[in-house]
Design a protein around this motif. Structure first.
Motif, mmCIF file in Angstrom:
data_model
loop_
_atom_site.group_PDB
_atom_site.id
_atom_site.type_symbol
_atom_site.label_atom_id
_atom_site.label_comp_id
_atom_site.label_asym_id
_atom_site.label_seq_id
_atom_site.Cartn_x
_atom_site.Cartn_y
_atom_site.Cartn_z
ATOM 1 N N LEU A 1 35.107 37.641 27.139
ATOM 2 C CA LEU A 1 34.329 38.781 27.634
ATOM 3 C C LEU A 1 34.532 38.921 29.135
ATOM 4 C CD1 LEU A 1 32.174 40.963 26.941
ATOM 5 C CD2 LEU A 1 30.444 39.240 27.545
ATOM 6 N N PHE A 2 35.188 39.994 29.534
ATOM 7 C CA PHE A 2 35.536 40.221 30.929
ATOM 8 C C PHE A 2 34.583 41.200 31.601
ATOM 9 C CE2 PHE A 2 39.466 38.838 29.013
ATOM 10 C CZ PHE A 2 40.023 38.027 29.975
ATOM 11 N N ARG A 3 34.179 40.865 32.807
ATOM 12 C CA ARG A 3 33.508 41.843 33.670
ATOM 13 C C ARG A 3 34.573 42.804 34.183
ATOM 14 N NH1 ARG A 3 28.844 40.523 37.140
ATOM 15 N NH2 ARG A 3 30.121 41.557 38.680
ATOM 16 N N PRO A 4 34.178 43.979 34.638
ATOM 17 C CA PRO A 4 35.170 44.893 35.220
ATOM 18 C C PRO A 4 35.932 44.291 36.406
ATOM 19 C CG PRO A 4 33.180 46.095 34.689
ATOM 20 C CD PRO A 4 32.872 44.624 34.470
ATOM 21 N N ASP A 5 35.335 43.281 37.086
ATOM 22 C CA ASP A 5 36.026 42.664 38.225
ATOM 23 C C ASP A 5 37.029 41.585 37.797
ATOM 24 O OD1 ASP A 5 34.520 40.386 37.598
ATOM 25 O OD2 ASP A 5 33.373 40.387 39.456
ATOM 26 N N GLY A 6 37.187 41.350 36.494
ATOM 27 C CA GLY A 6 38.171 40.399 36.001
ATOM 28 C C GLY A 6 37.662 38.993 35.761
ATOM 29 N N ARG A 7 36.402 38.722 36.116
ATOM 30 C CA ARG A 7 35.841 37.405 35.792
ATOM 31 C C ARG A 7 35.443 37.402 34.313
ATOM 32 N NH1 ARG A 7 31.191 36.204 39.633
ATOM 33 N NH2 ARG A 7 30.954 38.454 39.580
ATOM 34 N N VAL A 8 35.329 36.219 33.743
ATOM 35 C CA VAL A 8 35.095 36.069 32.317
ATOM 36 C C VAL A 8 33.811 35.272 32.069
ATOM 37 C CG1 VAL A 8 36.503 33.976 32.079
ATOM 38 C CG2 VAL A 8 36.307 35.543 30.160
ATOM 39 N N GLU B 1 40.493 28.842 34.624
ATOM 40 C CA GLU B 1 39.820 27.539 34.653
ATOM 41 C C GLU B 1 39.407 27.049 33.269
ATOM 42 O OE1 GLU B 1 35.499 27.227 35.946
ATOM 43 O OE2 GLU B 1 35.856 29.352 36.392
ATOM 44 N N THR B 2 39.391 27.920 32.297
ATOM 45 C CA THR B 2 38.788 27.561 31.011
ATOM 46 C C THR B 2 39.481 26.430 30.257
ATOM 47 O OG1 THR B 2 39.865 29.412 29.863
ATOM 48 C CG2 THR B 2 37.649 29.796 30.759
ATOM 49 N N PRO B 3 40.807 26.304 30.268
ATOM 50 C CA PRO B 3 41.381 25.173 29.525
ATOM 51 C C PRO B 3 40.905 23.804 30.021
ATOM 52 C CG PRO B 3 43.080 26.801 29.930
ATOM 53 C CD PRO B 3 41.859 27.210 30.745
ATOM 54 N N ILE C 1 44.616 25.909 22.599
ATOM 55 C CA ILE C 1 44.252 27.285 22.206
ATOM 56 C C ILE C 1 43.846 28.071 23.444
ATOM 57 C CG2 ILE C 1 42.448 28.647 21.044
ATOM 58 C CD1 ILE C 1 44.454 27.679 19.054
ATOM 59 N N TYR C 2 43.047 27.476 24.310
ATOM 60 C CA TYR C 2 42.588 28.192 25.508
ATOM 61 C C TYR C 2 43.755 28.516 26.444
ATOM 62 C CZ TYR C 2 37.625 28.447 24.582
ATOM 63 O OH TYR C 2 36.406 28.797 24.060
ATOM 64 N N ARG C 3 44.752 27.659 26.501
ATOM 65 C CA ARG C 3 45.939 27.990 27.295
ATOM 66 C C ARG C 3 46.632 29.228 26.725
ATOM 67 N NH1 ARG C 3 46.086 22.301 27.849
ATOM 68 N NH2 ARG C 3 47.462 22.041 26.050
ATOM 69 N N VAL D 1 45.126 31.626 25.022
ATOM 70 C CA VAL D 1 44.231 32.757 25.311
ATOM 71 C C VAL D 1 44.412 33.190 26.768
ATOM 72 C CG1 VAL D 1 41.806 33.453 25.500
ATOM 73 C CG2 VAL D 1 42.584 32.185 23.480
ATOM 74 N N VAL D 2 44.505 32.227 27.685
ATOM 75 C CA VAL D 2 44.730 32.556 29.098
ATOM 76 C C VAL D 2 46.021 33.352 29.237
ATOM 77 C CG1 VAL D 2 45.304 31.570 31.347
ATOM 78 C CG2 VAL D 2 43.376 30.646 30.043
ATOM 79 N N GLU D 3 47.071 32.899 28.596
ATOM 80 C CA GLU D 3 48.354 33.605 28.682
ATOM 81 C C GLU D 3 48.263 35.014 28.096
ATOM 82 O OE1 GLU D 3 52.835 33.205 26.881
ATOM 83 O OE2 GLU D 3 51.777 31.350 27.412
ATOM 84 N N ALA D 4 47.615 35.129 26.942
ATOM 85 C CA ALA D 4 47.518 36.430 26.268
ATOM 86 C C ALA D 4 46.688 37.438 27.046
ATOM 87 C CB ALA D 4 46.925 36.233 24.858
ATOM 88 N N PHE D 5 45.630 36.969 27.726
ATOM 89 C CA PHE D 5 44.685 37.888 28.354
ATOM 90 C C PHE D 5 44.738 37.882 29.883
ATOM 91 C CE2 PHE D 5 41.845 37.284 24.379
ATOM 92 C CZ PHE D 5 42.623 38.175 23.666
ATOM 93 N N ALA D 6 45.735 37.250 30.463
ATOM 94 C CA ALA D 6 45.839 37.186 31.922
ATOM 95 C C ALA D 6 45.858 38.570 32.562
ATOM 96 C CB ALA D 6 47.097 36.404 32.320
ATOM 97 N N ILE D 7 46.361 39.555 31.862
ATOM 98 C CA ILE D 7 46.425 40.916 32.396
ATOM 99 C C ILE D 7 45.032 41.484 32.711
ATOM 100 C CG2 ILE D 7 46.430 41.997 30.109
ATOM 101 C CD1 ILE D 7 48.411 44.064 31.276
ATOM 102 N N PHE D 8 43.991 40.967 32.061
ATOM 103 C CA PHE D 8 42.624 41.472 32.270
ATOM 104 C C PHE D 8 41.847 40.657 33.295
ATOM 105 C CE2 PHE D 8 43.609 42.072 27.642
ATOM 106 C CZ PHE D 8 43.902 43.434 27.733
ATOM 107 N N ALA D 9 42.441 39.585 33.803
ATOM 108 C CA ALA D 9 41.729 38.612 34.627
ATOM 109 C C ALA D 9 42.097 38.690 36.104
ATOM 110 C CB ALA D 9 42.015 37.196 34.101
ATOM 111 N N VAL D 10 41.263 38.010 36.901
ATOM 112 C CA VAL D 10 41.568 37.767 38.314
ATOM 113 C C VAL D 10 41.691 36.263 38.493
ATOM 114 C CG1 VAL D 10 40.357 39.785 39.170
ATOM 115 C CG2 VAL D 10 39.138 37.638 38.987
ATOM 116 N N GLY D 11 42.415 35.845 39.505
ATOM 117 C CA GLY D 11 42.502 34.420 39.838
ATOM 118 C C GLY D 11 43.221 33.578 38.892
#
Length: 165
Positions: free
Chosen positions: A22-29, A139-141, A151-153, A155-165
């Protein structure tokens, strides 16, 4: 999106499950601390089982609402195919561990369109989480249970486009 397809036999011992980043509009999860789970690796995203015949996206939205109270979301994306992990040996005696070898998951990226006041960890007892925070996807993995880190690695790779940092 359709309900779960017939699965190859090599996936049969894995419980069908969905997860939500679940991403905030600022890219944090959104990251929640699992209730009653000690230790430094007790944070994770909302996730849960898929009922027989249930649409995967519907299951993800249901699990998110049950575990966090959140329903103000927009779907951003999902992972391709199933991601699997095995339960560790210490789960063998638990009800889920007696029934399943592990879990197979489809993950959804959702944008949170509401306000933090919408988040209610106790709206659907028993509470899955006892605390939450907005953090970095990257940071999640390092903060999830070791058997979920691969699995979290992914997910990070798949959704990095929506994230910051």
């Amino acid at each position: 999106m359709s309900a779960e397809p017939d699965l190859p036999s090599h996936l049969a011992p894995y419980r069908p499950n969905v997860g939500v980043a679940l991403f905030r509009p600022d890219g944090r999860v959104w990251i929640g601390r699992r209730a009653g789970t000690p230790g430094p690796h007790n944070w994770q995203f909302p996730q849960g089982g898929v009922d027989a015949g249930e649409d995967l996206q519907a299951a993800a939205l249901r699990e998110l609402a049950e575990e966090t109270g959140v329903s103000s979301v927009t779907v951003l994306g999902r992972t391709d195919g199933w991601l699997t992990y095995d339960f560790p040996p210490e789960h063998a005696g638990s009800p889920i561990g007696r029934s399943w070898k592990g879990q197979r998951q489809v993950w959804f990226a959702l944008r949170f369109d509401g306000a933090d006041q919408e988040i209610d960890l106790e709206g659907h007892p028993p509470a899955e989480f006892d605390a939450w925070r907005w953090g970095l996807l990257s940071e999640t993995p390092q903060i999830v249970a070791p058997f979920k880190q691969a699995i979290y690695r992914q997910v990070v790779e798949a959704f990095a486009i929506f994230a910051v940092g």
